[in-house]
Design an enzyme around this catalytic site. Structure first.
Site, short mmCIF file in Angstrom:
data_model
loop_
_atom_site.label_atom_id
_atom_site.label_comp_id
_atom_site.label_asym_id
_atom_site.label_seq_id
_atom_site.Cartn_x
_atom_site.Cartn_y
_atom_site.Cartn_z
N ASP A 84 0.86 -1.18 0.00
CA ASP A 84 0.00 0.00 0.00
C ASP A 84 0.90 1.23 0.00
O ASP A 84 1.83 1.33 0.82
CB ASP A 84 -0.89 -0.02 1.25
CG ASP A 84 -1.98 1.05 1.17
OD1 ASP A 84 -1.67 2.20 0.82
OD2 ASP A 84 -3.14 0.71 1.43
N ASP A 106 -7.47 5.60 -7.90
CA ASP A 106 -8.83 5.45 -7.38
C ASP A 106 -9.35 6.81 -6.88
O ASP A 106 -8.64 7.52 -6.17
CB ASP A 106 -8.86 4.44 -6.22
CG ASP A 106 -8.45 3.05 -6.70
OD1 ASP A 106 -8.45 2.82 -7.92
OD2 ASP A 106 -8.13 2.19 -5.85
N LYS A 110 -16.00 9.94 -1.65
CA LYS A 110 -16.56 10.52 -0.40
C LYS A 110 -15.54 11.48 0.23
O LYS A 110 -14.37 11.15 0.35
CB LYS A 110 -16.89 9.42 0.59
CG LYS A 110 -18.06 8.57 0.15
CD LYS A 110 -18.47 7.59 1.23
CE LYS A 110 -19.63 6.76 0.72
NZ LYS A 110 -19.54 5.35 1.07
N ASP A 142 -9.20 10.08 -15.82
CA ASP A 142 -10.42 10.31 -16.60
C ASP A 142 -11.40 11.15 -15.79
O ASP A 142 -12.40 11.61 -16.33
CB ASP A 142 -11.08 8.95 -16.89
CG ASP A 142 -11.40 8.23 -15.58
OD1 ASP A 142 -10.45 7.95 -14.83
OD2 ASP A 142 -12.58 7.99 -15.28
N GLU A 184 -6.34 4.23 -19.59
CA GLU A 184 -6.34 5.34 -20.56
C GLU A 184 -6.90 4.88 -21.90
O GLU A 184 -7.69 5.58 -22.53
CB GLU A 184 -4.90 5.85 -20.71
CG GLU A 184 -4.74 7.07 -21.58
CD GLU A 184 -3.33 7.66 -21.49
OE1 GLU A 184 -2.51 7.12 -20.72
OE2 GLU A 184 -3.06 8.64 -22.19
N1 SAM Z 1 -2.52 2.62 -13.40
C1 SAM Z 1 -3.31 1.58 -14.06
C2 SAM Z 1 -3.91 2.12 -15.34
O1 SAM Z 1 -3.93 3.34 -15.51
O2 SAM Z 1 -4.34 1.32 -16.18
C3 SAM Z 1 -4.38 1.01 -13.13
C4 SAM Z 1 -5.45 1.96 -12.68
S1 SAM Z 1 -6.56 1.25 -11.47
C5 SAM Z 1 -7.95 2.26 -11.56
C6 SAM Z 1 -5.83 1.77 -9.94
C7 SAM Z 1 -4.80 0.79 -9.40
O3 SAM Z 1 -4.16 1.37 -8.28
C8 SAM Z 1 -5.42 -0.52 -8.94
O4 SAM Z 1 -4.70 -1.60 -9.50
C9 SAM Z 1 -5.27 -0.45 -7.41
O5 SAM Z 1 -5.15 -1.72 -6.82
C10 SAM Z 1 -4.04 0.40 -7.25
N2 SAM Z 1 -4.00 1.15 -5.99
C11 SAM Z 1 -4.97 1.93 -5.49
N3 SAM Z 1 -4.60 2.47 -4.32
C12 SAM Z 1 -3.34 2.03 -4.07
C13 SAM Z 1 -2.43 2.22 -3.02
N4 SAM Z 1 -2.75 2.98 -1.95
N5 SAM Z 1 -1.24 1.62 -3.08
C14 SAM Z 1 -0.91 0.83 -4.13
N6 SAM Z 1 -1.74 0.59 -5.17
C15 SAM Z 1 -2.94 1.18 -5.15
#
Ligand code: SAM
Length: 202
Positions: A84, A106, A110, A142, A184
C-alpha cells in the site's frame, strides 16, 4: 507465484536507501503507484532503458498480471513491489526517487476519504519525503472531480503546478512521448477526455 517471483522485491523496507544497489547502477529511479497490470511502466521501461522503474501495486491478483507480462518480455530495468502506497516512506529514503507516476488513481469520491486519494496533500507530504529536490509527480485521470481536487491540492501542499491540461490527447506538446495505460485506452475509446498534470517539488 508472487512469493517466488524474481521480478518482485519481497521485503522492500530492507532496500531503503539501497535501491541503486538493487538495480546495480546509478541511473535515475522512477516509480508508478497503482500500476495495475503494468502496461504503462513496462512501455516506459522499454522506451527508456537508462531509467530504472519500480511498479507499486496493492493487490496480488493485479500484480500477477504484470509478472506474467514480464515473464513474456523480461526487462532489466523494472521491478515490482506489492504494498500500500501509504507506507512508501518506510521503503524509500529521502531523495532516492526522481519521479512518481500516478495513473488513473482510485477517486475515493466521499469527502471523508479524501486523504486516501493519491493526489491528496497527505500523499504529497509522503512524496516530499522520498523525492529528490525538483522531483516530479505526473498524474493522469479520466475523472473531472478528482482532477479538480488534484489541481487544488498541488499548491496547498506547497508544490509548483508546472503544467496541466483537461485534454491530453489533443494537446500536441504535452502528449509527445505519452505511453497509454490500460485505463487510458479504455476511457479514451469511450470518448472521455484524459486529464494530465505535472507537479514539481519546491
Ligand atoms: N494505473 C493503471 C492504469 O492506468 O491502467 C491502473 C489503474 S486502477 C484504476 C488503480 C490501481 O491502483 C489498482 O490496480 C489499485 O489496486 C491500485 N492502488 C490503489 N490504491 C493504491 C495504493 N494505496 N497503493 C498501491 N496501489 C494502489
Amino acid at each position: 507465484m508472487i512469493a517466488q517471483s524474481k521480478y518482485v522485491v519481497h521485503e522492500p523496507e530492507k532496500c531503503k536507501g539501497k535501491w541503486k544497489e538493487v538495480f546495480g547502477n546509478d541511473r535515475p529511479i522512477h516509480i508508478e503507484i497503482g500500476m495495475g497490470k503494468g502496461k504503462f511502466i513496462m512501455g516506459m521501461a522499454e522506451a527508456n532503458p537508462d531509467i530504472n522503474y519500480i511498479g507499486i501495486e496493492k493487490y496480488s491478483s493485479v500484480l500477477l498480471r504484470a509478472i506474467q507480462k514480464m515473464e513474456e518480455n523480461e526487462l532489466p530495468n523494472v521491478v515490482f513491489i506489492r504494498m500500500d502506497a501509504e507506507d512508501i516512506c518506510e521503503v524509500f529514503d529521502k531523495g532516492e526517487i526522481d519521479k512518481i507516476y500516478l495513473n488513473f488513481s482510485d477517486p475515493w469520491p466521499k469527502d471523508r476519504h479524501a486523504k486516501r486519494r493519491l493526489t491528496s496533500k497527505q500523499f504529497f507530504e509522503r512524496y516530499d519525503g522520498i523525492l529528490k529536490k525538483d522531483g516530479i509527480v505526473e498524474f493522469k485521470t479520466d475523472n473531472d472531480l478528482l482532477f479538480q481536487f488534484s489541481l487544488e491540492q498541488v499548491p496547498e501542499a506547497g508544490w509548483n503546478l508546472d503544467k496541466f491540461t483537461w485534454d491530453l490527447h489533443n494537446d500536441e506538446e504535452m502528449v509527445k512521448g505519452n505511453v497509454m495505460t490500460e485505463y487510458e485506452e479504455k476511457f479514451s475509446k469511450l470518448g472521455i477526455k484524459i486529464k494530465y498534470l505535472k507537479a514539481v517539488k519546491k
